[in-house]
Design a protein around this motif. Structure first.
Motif, short mmCIF file in Angstrom:
data_model
loop_
_atom_site.label_atom_id
_atom_site.label_comp_id
_atom_site.label_asym_id
_atom_site.label_seq_id
_atom_site.Cartn_x
_atom_site.Cartn_y
_atom_site.Cartn_z
N THR A 1 -8.21 5.15 6.90
CA THR A 1 -7.59 5.64 6.03
C THR A 1 -6.85 4.58 5.00
O THR A 1 -6.11 4.99 4.05
CB THR A 1 -6.53 6.62 6.40
OG1 THR A 1 -5.53 6.05 7.15
CG2 THR A 1 -7.00 7.57 7.31
N TYR A 2 -7.06 3.40 5.18
CA TYR A 2 -6.65 2.19 4.22
C TYR A 2 -7.76 1.29 3.90
O TYR A 2 -8.50 0.72 4.88
CB TYR A 2 -5.42 1.58 5.15
CG TYR A 2 -4.60 0.65 4.06
CD1 TYR A 2 -3.79 1.13 3.42
CD2 TYR A 2 -4.88 -0.64 4.12
CE1 TYR A 2 -3.15 0.28 2.43
CE2 TYR A 2 -4.28 -1.60 3.39
CZ TYR A 2 -3.30 -1.13 2.43
OH TYR A 2 -2.76 -2.00 1.70
N GLN A 3 -7.73 0.93 2.76
CA GLN A 3 -8.82 -0.07 2.27
C GLN A 3 -8.21 -1.44 2.53
O GLN A 3 -7.52 -2.12 1.93
CB GLN A 3 -9.23 -0.04 0.96
CG GLN A 3 -10.30 -0.86 0.51
CD GLN A 3 -10.78 -0.74 -0.85
OE1 GLN A 3 -10.19 -0.17 -1.82
NE2 GLN A 3 -11.96 -0.80 -1.36
N ASN A 4 -8.98 -2.28 3.54
CA ASN A 4 -8.56 -3.72 3.52
C ASN A 4 -9.89 -4.64 3.48
O ASN A 4 -10.93 -4.64 3.97
CB ASN A 4 -8.58 -4.01 5.24
CG ASN A 4 -7.00 -3.35 5.69
OD1 ASN A 4 -6.19 -4.00 5.73
ND2 ASN A 4 -7.11 -2.01 6.37
N LEU A 5 -9.51 -5.17 2.08
CA LEU A 5 -10.67 -5.77 1.53
C LEU A 5 -11.21 -7.04 2.40
O LEU A 5 -12.36 -7.27 2.28
CB LEU A 5 -10.34 -6.53 0.06
CG LEU A 5 -9.98 -5.20 -1.04
CD1 LEU A 5 -9.43 -5.72 -2.06
CD2 LEU A 5 -11.14 -4.34 -1.16
N VAL A 6 -10.40 -7.55 3.33
CA VAL A 6 -10.51 -8.66 3.78
C VAL A 6 -11.58 -8.22 5.10
O VAL A 6 -12.32 -9.17 5.67
CB VAL A 6 -9.36 -9.53 4.65
CG1 VAL A 6 -8.70 -8.26 5.80
CG2 VAL A 6 -9.64 -10.38 5.29
N SER B 1 -11.30 6.07 2.57
CA SER B 1 -11.75 7.25 2.95
C SER B 1 -13.13 6.97 3.62
O SER B 1 -13.98 7.46 3.20
CB SER B 1 -11.99 8.12 2.06
OG SER B 1 -10.73 8.32 1.45
N HIS B 2 -13.14 5.96 4.53
CA HIS B 2 -14.60 5.87 5.08
C HIS B 2 -14.61 5.78 6.70
O HIS B 2 -13.66 5.68 7.52
CB HIS B 2 -15.01 4.32 4.65
CG HIS B 2 -14.36 3.15 5.33
ND1 HIS B 2 -13.16 2.74 4.63
CD2 HIS B 2 -14.49 2.34 6.19
CE1 HIS B 2 -12.71 1.86 5.51
NE2 HIS B 2 -13.39 1.46 6.47
N CYS C 1 -14.88 9.30 -0.13
CA CYS C 1 -14.43 9.24 -1.56
C CYS C 1 -13.90 7.99 -2.16
O CYS C 1 -12.62 7.63 -1.69
CB CYS C 1 -13.09 10.32 -1.50
SG CYS C 1 -12.59 10.79 -2.94
N LYS C 2 -14.60 7.46 -2.97
CA LYS C 2 -14.58 6.04 -3.70
C LYS C 2 -13.28 6.07 -4.43
O LYS C 2 -12.37 5.16 -4.53
CB LYS C 2 -15.62 5.41 -4.11
CG LYS C 2 -16.69 5.01 -3.14
CD LYS C 2 -17.78 4.63 -3.76
CE LYS C 2 -19.02 4.02 -2.92
NZ LYS C 2 -20.17 3.55 -3.91
N SER C 3 -13.03 7.29 -5.19
CA SER C 3 -11.85 7.32 -6.20
C SER C 3 -10.53 8.01 -5.41
O SER C 3 -9.67 8.06 -6.68
CB SER C 3 -12.37 8.18 -7.30
OG SER C 3 -12.73 9.62 -6.74
N CYS C 4 -10.52 8.05 -4.41
CA CYS C 4 -9.46 8.94 -3.70
C CYS C 4 -8.13 7.82 -3.60
O CYS C 4 -8.37 6.92 -2.84
CB CYS C 4 -9.75 9.52 -2.50
SG CYS C 4 -10.55 11.04 -2.62
N ASN C 5 -7.00 7.94 -4.32
CA ASN C 5 -5.77 7.22 -4.39
C ASN C 5 -5.28 7.39 -2.96
O ASN C 5 -4.98 6.38 -2.27
CB ASN C 5 -4.87 7.44 -5.21
CG ASN C 5 -5.29 7.09 -6.77
OD1 ASN C 5 -6.00 6.18 -6.85
ND2 ASN C 5 -4.78 7.83 -7.74
#
Length: 339
Positions: free
Chosen positions: A155-160, A167-168, A185-189
């Motif tokens: 539920t949180y995008q960690n780019l590292v 949302s993956h 959902c790529k666009s969900c804040n």
């Protein structure tokens, strides 16, 4: 003739035992399976660790006491599960289904939960938080010594860690960088999982075709698997060989963590099963049958031999003087010979 009959009877006994052993051996590959299902968690066979708790109708990961951020929780089935037979080196197929939701009252959420297969039932240390989902020490990311498999609901995008969005779904082996991911959902804040209510997930692994399949979708009480949106991952040539403990036994359960933002991860039902491993009890039964047949064969031969020699005619001579003829010293001798 008696020896032949004795040999024939013994061999008939042996052949009979051999037929039984061959028949029983057809069951040696029967399944040594694990199968459990939880709809009520209050008295369930589960171990809550760290910031986790179980209630009659659900399990909560990251039920924090006195804080809402940087928490971690695990809950594991108390009995280990066998995933590999060391004699045949065969792997078990497994399947699991669970329903869950993510509850966050903030505008942003983090960090997610995961189904896990792990080598021990120790509580994750407090340094496990945030993007690590309570899975492993980030300083050991990618190490084979981690011995962890997970399907993460992130539920949180960690780019590292190459997360595609907040949302993956991802499949992990000893690493926080997923083998494969599926984006809801790529666009969900805010994470899609934290805003859309209850979800359901299937994870299936077939040891014969070495294929792992993961499906996550909104919860549907009617069982209609076609309700969109859904997320499906298929991983071919998949194996747990880099994860399993030396004896082939592991713990199964769930892990979850929070970071800068808080959320609760609730598990409402969970079922798990394995199949395909040789049945050790049937192996022992087959060995016992073979040994019994050997004893019957040898013992039967000895018994028949004893009976044969007891009933065999005795060998020897018996001389009887019957009388004389006239004045001559001539005698009629009756000789009996028995063999």
């Amino acid at each position: 003739m008696a020896i032949y009959r004795s040999w024939l009877v013994c061999n008939n006994n042996f052949i009979f035992c051999l037929v039984i052993a061959i028949y029983c051996s057809s069951f040696v590959r029967t399944v040594q399976s694990v199968n459990f299902s939880y709809c009520n968690f209050d008295n369930s066979n589960l171990i809550p660790l760290h910031d986790a708790a179980k209630f009659p109708d659900h399990v909560v990961l990251n039920l924090l006491q006195g804080q809402d951020q940087f928490g971690v929780g695990r809950i594991l089935n108390s009995e280990k599960v066998q995933f590999q037979d060391l004699n045949s080196m065969a792997f078990a197929s497994f399947s699991t289904f669970f329903t869950f939701d993510v509850n966050s009252s903030e505008g942003l959420s983090g960090d997610g939960l995961a189904f896990i297969i792990v080598a021990d039932n120790s509580s994750p240390p407090s340094t496990f938080s945030g993007g690590q989902l309570g899975l492993l020490d980030p300083l050991k990311n990618g190490n084979a010594s981690n011995r962890v498999f997970s399907v993460e609901i992130d539920t949180y995008q960690n780019l590292v860690y190459n997360d595609p969005s907040n949302s993956h779904v991802g499949v992990d082996i000893n690493s926080l960088i997923s083998l494969q991911t599926c984006d809801f959902c790529k666009s969900c804040n805010q994470s899609y999982f934290a805003t859309q209510g209850k979800f359901e997930a299937w994870i299936d692994y077939g040891a014969n075709n070495k294929t792992l399949q993961v499906v996550v979708q909104p919860y549907n009480q009617t069982g209609n698997a076609s309700i969109p949106p859904s997320c499906k991952i298929v991983v071919p040539n998949f194996t747990l060989s880099n994860v399993l403990a030396n004896d082939g036994y592991m713990y199964v359960g769930f892990s979850g963590a929070t970071g800068d933002h808080y959320e609760y991860h609730n598990i409402y039902s969970w079922s798990f099963s394995t199949s395909g491993l040789p049945n050790q009890k049937m192996k022992s039964l087959l060995i016992l049958i073979v040994l019994t047949c050997g004893i019957i064969f040898v013992g039967g031969g000895i018994l028949r031999a004893i009976c044969f020699f007891k009933t065999k005619p005795r060998k020897g001579f018996h001389v009887v003087k019957l009388g004389s003829h006239g004045n001559q010293d001539n005698y009629d001798i009756d000789v009996h010979l028995w063999l």
